[in-house]
Scaffold this motif. Structure first.
Motif, mmCIF file in Angstrom:
data_model
loop_
_atom_site.group_PDB
_atom_site.id
_atom_site.type_symbol
_atom_site.label_atom_id
_atom_site.label_comp_id
_atom_site.label_asym_id
_atom_site.label_seq_id
_atom_site.Cartn_x
_atom_site.Cartn_y
_atom_site.Cartn_z
ATOM 1 N N GLU A 44 -55.693 54.533 -4.260
ATOM 2 C CA GLU A 44 -55.179 54.903 -5.580
ATOM 3 C C GLU A 44 -55.729 54.006 -6.685
ATOM 4 O OE1 GLU A 44 -50.944 55.051 -4.866
ATOM 5 O OE2 GLU A 44 -51.207 56.681 -3.429
ATOM 6 N N MET A 77 -47.162 56.254 -7.582
ATOM 7 C CA MET A 77 -46.879 57.474 -6.840
ATOM 8 C C MET A 77 -45.675 57.210 -5.921
ATOM 9 S SD MET A 77 -50.682 58.961 -5.992
ATOM 10 C CE MET A 77 -50.072 60.647 -6.084
ATOM 11 N N VAL A 126 -37.446 46.716 -0.575
ATOM 12 C CA VAL A 126 -36.487 45.674 -0.965
ATOM 13 C C VAL A 126 -35.997 44.929 0.272
ATOM 14 C CG1 VAL A 126 -34.243 45.242 -2.013
ATOM 15 C CG2 VAL A 126 -35.744 46.975 -2.986
ATOM 16 N N GLU A 131 -55.591 49.903 4.038
ATOM 17 C CA GLU A 131 -54.593 50.461 4.961
ATOM 18 C C GLU A 131 -54.132 49.488 6.039
ATOM 19 O OE1 GLU A 131 -53.310 53.207 4.112
ATOM 20 O OE2 GLU A 131 -54.710 54.883 3.923
ATOM 21 N N THR A 140 -36.847 51.302 -6.872
ATOM 22 C CA THR A 140 -37.672 50.794 -5.774
ATOM 23 C C THR A 140 -37.052 51.214 -4.446
ATOM 24 O OG1 THR A 140 -38.184 48.909 -7.172
ATOM 25 C CG2 THR A 140 -38.725 48.697 -4.827
ATOM 26 N N TRP A 141 -37.905 51.614 -3.491
ATOM 27 C CA TRP A 141 -37.392 52.095 -2.209
ATOM 28 C C TRP A 141 -36.740 50.971 -1.403
ATOM 29 C CZ3 TRP A 141 -41.179 56.087 0.442
ATOM 30 C CH2 TRP A 141 -41.356 57.177 -0.421
ATOM 31 N N ALA A 142 -35.650 51.336 -0.730
ATOM 32 C CA ALA A 142 -34.915 50.390 0.118
ATOM 33 C C ALA A 142 -35.836 49.702 1.114
ATOM 34 C CB ALA A 142 -33.806 51.128 0.869
ATOM 35 N N THR A 143 -36.776 50.465 1.668
ATOM 36 C CA THR A 143 -37.639 49.895 2.698
ATOM 37 C C THR A 143 -38.395 48.669 2.192
ATOM 38 O OG1 THR A 143 -39.351 50.452 4.322
ATOM 39 C CG2 THR A 143 -39.512 51.541 2.192
ATOM 40 N N LEU A 162 -44.601 57.301 -2.990
ATOM 41 C CA LEU A 162 -45.017 57.470 -1.598
ATOM 42 C C LEU A 162 -44.764 56.187 -0.819
ATOM 43 C CD1 LEU A 162 -48.316 59.491 -2.187
ATOM 44 C CD2 LEU A 162 -46.169 60.347 -1.257
ATOM 45 N N GLU A 163 -45.045 56.259 0.480
ATOM 46 C CA GLU A 163 -44.697 55.158 1.386
ATOM 47 C C GLU A 163 -45.642 53.970 1.282
ATOM 48 O OE1 GLU A 163 -46.062 57.932 2.059
ATOM 49 O OE2 GLU A 163 -47.881 57.471 3.189
ATOM 50 N N ARG A 164 -46.769 54.143 0.588
ATOM 51 C CA ARG A 164 -47.651 53.003 0.361
ATOM 52 C C ARG A 164 -47.179 52.286 -0.901
ATOM 53 N NH1 ARG A 164 -51.608 57.196 1.139
ATOM 54 N NH2 ARG A 164 -52.933 56.935 2.979
#
Lengths: 363, 363
Positions: A65, A41, A112, A83, A107-110, A43-45
């Protein structure tokens, strides 16, 4: 549908070894469903598959998930994280001693940047140079899914020719197209561009409140996902009879699109397919109005390798699937595009879209 | 709707200066629409706003998408790039001499890694520690958009109470919910989870082919985008009368959700809101079945800061908006969740979802 994920992972590992890559990380994007049949998904997780040379791949997934994951213990191990855990810490520990890591392109920068900070001695690169070597060549089951998705959009295109455009807003027609994409067998409608009149000159126009009327050319470009695989086709409509000028330019576009499709076969460079379309449009005097590449690969991702663009001398090969979609856009006036998905066959090309390509005059 | 983008950019620059950040790069995700009102397409062609201290911000955008951009010359400059140009090279040149750069959290790895390779002396970090300080506190226009989005989903929730569930598949009801999200005023339906019977125990279940029937509890969690802002609400349905056990557990959940909402006011730590809900559920013996945090911020992004989770001692403040959505999930049996979006007001809390929260018994 089920695929031989074990074989795909084995092939990936062989490529990793050849290229001296110690680990591959797959998160959002299509590498993950390609390798294990699960989609993250966006999302931030963090969801992330960690593939290393020497152990069963580990899928980190948010605990809430985890019930979504179809487990395949012979292929990968599931590691739900709760969490209050630190997923970056878990991945970092799995990467201990690994010198060179590749991560999925989307993949999100955060994530990496957090991994780079945690593992300052590790070299990070993108995964696609590895994974595209596998994903570009579709196997028979994948081709079958792409064929079914293509034919489903063909049925939508046929229904569109019988519909009334005049008096409807772009947004309204866009919703109807999305509904038809589902009705014809997709699980999801991904996009449905309806660009009328001058809006047609904006290739990625978002369907809006403009009411279509007699005299409008209308670009309809749409697609969805069927069994995980994407469809994408564009057909042209005209509310009432077009002008002679429009017909003449459209004839150039039809010729360019057909010639580009005919140019596809194993061994041809991707850029040569682009050049084929571009030469015809340029010769007719519209070169500067063909403002994008001729096509993009398609599969689990809506856009993937190979890209049919000047500068890409990569040689096409059997099993590769991509769009052929030249367009001509006259700012402030109108636009036009014709798009089919094609598959390179052993000696030529198969069209995965077979609906009528002629300009449809609609009410 | 239009916002004071100039003021937002000025505030961003002041924060950059305070933190010694030379440039901010915004690509996919909500930082970009927050700063200039334009949203990047999540595709392989780079869209990126480059904000530095000393010049007008530059929006790099693929040439074919340039017609989509609403130009605001007083706020930013548009730099379309064509298919044969190298957008990473263009960004790198704009970053010459900059020592410290932050990039939007959702920026694709492929772009971040390419920039790092091109600019080995530059330090890269994520933008959210900066941008969330601005984006978390919604101004009156933003609150108004979130309120309208919330009320639109409330109308969908009310209509759902009158609908027939039995005999329909989850996927069919999910499509109807998506249609209602649009009918009630959203421009886009983003998601519509319908999780029936045992599927309800999977918080992020994807609506599937399961046919709903008497005896099923059904989680319906849905949202969309209205004027750029997100909605997100969850209501519970039961096909036919629930068991006494289900009613009893649901009463615990109602109490926990209401208490968590009541706990919201300026100065309270985010984690204390989570603890309020969790304590009530744990006291009733269901602590291990509440497997996710209590909530997430919402605004231009569906999930953003502040996160209502143990370990986050960040103090809530007026103008912050987030979900309060405790849930209880019994694997293999059923699940339940109640979700409202709330806004911290000057002295307490405003619910942006006001539809009936009681369990709806449906046919």
């Amino acid at each position: 549908m089920t695929f031989d994920y074990r074989a795909r992972l084995d092939a990936t590992r062989r490529l990793m070894e050849t290229h001296g890559i110690g680990a591959l990380l797959a998160s959002v994007g299509a590498d993950l469903p390609y390798l294990i049949g699960y989609e993250a998904m966006p999302l931030e997780r963090l969801t992330m598959l960690v593939v290393t040379g020497n152990r069963v791949p580990v899928l980190l997934v948010p605990k809430l998930e985890a019930p979504r994951v179809v487990e395949r213990p012979e292929v990968f191990e599931v590691r739900p994280w709760s969490e209050t855990e630190d997923p970056i810490g878990i991945v970092s520990r799995l990467l201990e001693g690994v010198g060179s890591v590749v991560v999925g392109d989307q993949t999100w920068a955060t994530f990496v940047l957090a991994l780079e900070e945690r593992l300052p001695a590790t070299r990070f690169g993108v995964a696609s140079p590895l994974t595209r070597a596998l994903r570009m060549r579709k196997d028979p089951e994948e081709l079958d899914a792409l064929r079914r998705a293509g034919h489903a959009t063909d049925r939508v295109a046929a229904r569109l020719r019988e519909m009334r455009f005049s008096g409807r807003t772009e947004a309204e027609l866009s919703r109807l197209v999305a509904d038809m994409i589902i009705e014809e067998g997709h699980q999801a409608a991904t996009f449905s561009i309806v660009a009328s009149g001058p809006n047609g000159a904006s290739p990625h126009h978002e369907a809006g409140e403009r009411i279509m009327q007699t005299g409008d050319a209308v670009v309809v470009d749409f697609g969805g996902k069927l069994d995980g695989y994407c469809s994408d086709t564009t057909r042209m409509f005209h509310v009432g009879e077009p002008t002679t000028e429009y017909r003449e330019i459209f004839a150039v576009l039809e010729e360019a699109q057909a010639a580009a499709v005919d140019a596809v076969r194993p061994g041809v460079a991707a850029q040569d397919v682009d050049r084929t379309a571009r030469a015809i449009i340029a010769a007719a005097g519209y070169g500067e109005y063909f403002i994008h590449r001729t096509g993009h690969g398609i599969g689990l991702d809506a856009h993937e390798h190979p890209y049919i663009v000047e500068g890409n001398d990569f040689e096409l090969d059997a099993g590769m699937t991509f769009s052929i979609e030249p367009g001509i856009y006259l700012p402030g006036r109108f636009g036009m595009r014709i798009e089919d998905i094609v598959a390179v066959s052993d000696h030529g090309v198969e069209r995965l879209n077979c609906s009528d390509r002629h300009l449809a005059v609609v009410g």
